[in-house]
Write a protein that holds these residues in place. Structure first.
Motif, short mmCIF file in Angstrom:
data_model
loop_
_atom_site.label_atom_id
_atom_site.label_comp_id
_atom_site.label_asym_id
_atom_site.label_seq_id
_atom_site.Cartn_x
_atom_site.Cartn_y
_atom_site.Cartn_z
N ILE A 91 17.50 -4.00 1.01
CA ILE A 91 16.34 -3.25 1.54
C ILE A 91 16.14 -2.06 0.61
O ILE A 91 17.10 -1.35 0.30
CB ILE A 91 16.61 -2.78 2.98
CG1 ILE A 91 16.93 -3.97 3.88
CG2 ILE A 91 15.40 -2.02 3.52
CD1 ILE A 91 17.43 -3.55 5.28
N HIS A 92 14.91 -1.86 0.13
CA HIS A 92 14.68 -0.82 -0.87
C HIS A 92 13.27 -0.26 -0.76
O HIS A 92 12.40 -0.88 -0.16
CB HIS A 92 14.87 -1.41 -2.28
CG HIS A 92 13.85 -2.48 -2.60
ND1 HIS A 92 14.02 -3.78 -2.22
CD2 HIS A 92 12.66 -2.42 -3.25
CE1 HIS A 92 12.98 -4.49 -2.63
NE2 HIS A 92 12.12 -3.69 -3.25
N ASN A 93 13.08 0.90 -1.39
CA ASN A 93 11.73 1.46 -1.47
C ASN A 93 11.26 1.40 -2.92
O ASN A 93 11.97 0.90 -3.81
CB ASN A 93 11.69 2.88 -0.91
CG ASN A 93 12.29 3.90 -1.88
OD1 ASN A 93 12.97 3.53 -2.84
ND2 ASN A 93 12.06 5.16 -1.63
N HIS A 94 10.05 1.92 -3.17
CA HIS A 94 9.49 1.92 -4.52
C HIS A 94 9.10 3.33 -4.96
O HIS A 94 9.26 3.67 -6.12
CB HIS A 94 8.26 1.01 -4.58
CG HIS A 94 8.57 -0.36 -4.03
ND1 HIS A 94 8.49 -0.61 -2.67
CD2 HIS A 94 9.02 -1.48 -4.62
CE1 HIS A 94 8.87 -1.87 -2.46
NE2 HIS A 94 9.20 -2.42 -3.61
N GLY A 95 8.55 4.12 -4.05
CA GLY A 95 8.17 5.50 -4.37
C GLY A 95 6.83 5.64 -5.04
O GLY A 95 6.32 6.76 -5.19
N VAL A 143 9.03 0.14 2.30
CA VAL A 143 10.44 -0.29 2.40
C VAL A 143 10.47 -1.75 2.80
O VAL A 143 9.95 -2.13 3.85
CB VAL A 143 11.20 0.58 3.43
CG1 VAL A 143 12.62 0.06 3.61
CG2 VAL A 143 11.22 2.04 2.97
N HIS A 144 11.06 -2.57 1.95
CA HIS A 144 11.13 -4.00 2.29
C HIS A 144 12.35 -4.65 1.64
O HIS A 144 13.07 -4.04 0.84
CB HIS A 144 9.82 -4.73 1.90
CG HIS A 144 9.59 -4.90 0.44
ND1 HIS A 144 8.62 -5.75 -0.09
CD2 HIS A 144 10.19 -4.34 -0.65
CE1 HIS A 144 8.65 -5.70 -1.40
NE2 HIS A 144 9.59 -4.87 -1.77
N GLN A 145 12.53 -5.91 2.03
CA GLN A 145 13.56 -6.75 1.42
C GLN A 145 12.86 -8.04 1.01
O GLN A 145 12.05 -8.58 1.76
CB GLN A 145 14.67 -7.05 2.43
CG GLN A 145 15.80 -7.88 1.85
CD GLN A 145 16.98 -7.97 2.82
OE1 GLN A 145 16.79 -8.00 4.02
NE2 GLN A 145 18.18 -8.00 2.29
N VAL A 146 13.17 -8.50 -0.20
CA VAL A 146 12.47 -9.66 -0.75
C VAL A 146 13.50 -10.71 -1.14
O VAL A 146 14.59 -10.38 -1.62
CB VAL A 146 11.63 -9.26 -1.98
CG1 VAL A 146 10.83 -10.44 -2.51
CG2 VAL A 146 10.71 -8.11 -1.64
N SER A 147 13.13 -11.97 -0.93
CA SER A 147 14.04 -13.05 -1.32
C SER A 147 13.26 -14.23 -1.88
O SER A 147 12.07 -14.42 -1.56
CB SER A 147 14.87 -13.52 -0.12
OG SER A 147 14.03 -13.98 0.91
#
Ligand code: FE2
Length: 203
Positions: A91-95, A143-147
């Motif tokens: 899970i991460h952000n980009h800013g 904020v998301h998680q990608v797969s």
């Protein structure tokens, strides 16, 4: 008789970079920039005949972030995300704003929101298919998680961000609410050479 595969159509990527560079000259606000940029990225990922081979290489353990272009003024960057089978992000952000265009395969994205100190899934997970575009932004959902949607093949998406994304101070999160800083950098030491026009007749 062997058939020589045709060279990648780098002109598509050069055209995108030329036109996106024009946009960042004229549109300094996120909303109009993304409105104008959306069809450009759409057109780019509608065709899967231009990605340099070096920017399509997966890694057995980790997803790859191959830099295709970084605007010298830091106004945008373009990155090829290569997902090996079953690979995913934390899970991460980009800013900064980001546009994601699906080129090959498919990916799942799940947005998260902080509720009572914990990160919880916000809405349904979405699937991005070839030719489709998704956006992230600190002004909306960031904020998301990608797969990779596939466990048996590589998927590739083309990301455009409103900064030199490999240098941006960002954060990864765990569902229990903890987080830590990271700067992603890029997976490759070299940027693919899409600028040699000698075999395309020069200019
Ligand atoms: Fe992301």
């Amino acid at each position: 008789m062997s058939i020589t595969p045709s060279a990648p159509n780098y002109a598509r990527l050069r055209h995108f970079l030329t036109e996106f560079s024009r946009l960042v000259e004229h549109f300094h606000q996120e909303k109009p920039l993304l409105e104008k940029g959306h069809p450009l990225l759409s057109e780019l990922v509608r065709h899967d005949d231009w990605l340099p081979a070096a920017a399509a290489v997966p890694h057995p353990q980790h997803y790859q972030q191959h830099l295709l272009y970084a605007d010298p003024q830091g106004r945008f960057s373009v990155v090829s995300f290569v997902w090996g089978p079953g690979q995913q992000t934390p899970i991460h952000n980009h800013g900064v704003w980001g546009m994601i265009g699906m080129l090959r395969g498919a990916e799942h994205s799940q947005f998260y929101a902080k509720v009572k100190g914990k990160w919880v899934a916000e809405g349904e997970a979405t699937t991005l298919n070839p030719g489709e575009i998704a956006t992230v932004s600190p002004n909306a959902q960031d904020v998301h998680q990608v797969s990779n949607a596939f466990t048996d093949r590589v998927s590739i998406s083309i990301h455009v961000y409103g900064a030199n994304i490999g240098a941006v101070h960002r954060r990864v999160f765990t569902p229990n609410g903890s987080d830590k800083p990271f700067i992603s950098g890029y997976s490759s030491a070299f940027i693919p050479n899409i600028w040699d026009l000698s075999k395309e007749g020069g200019i």
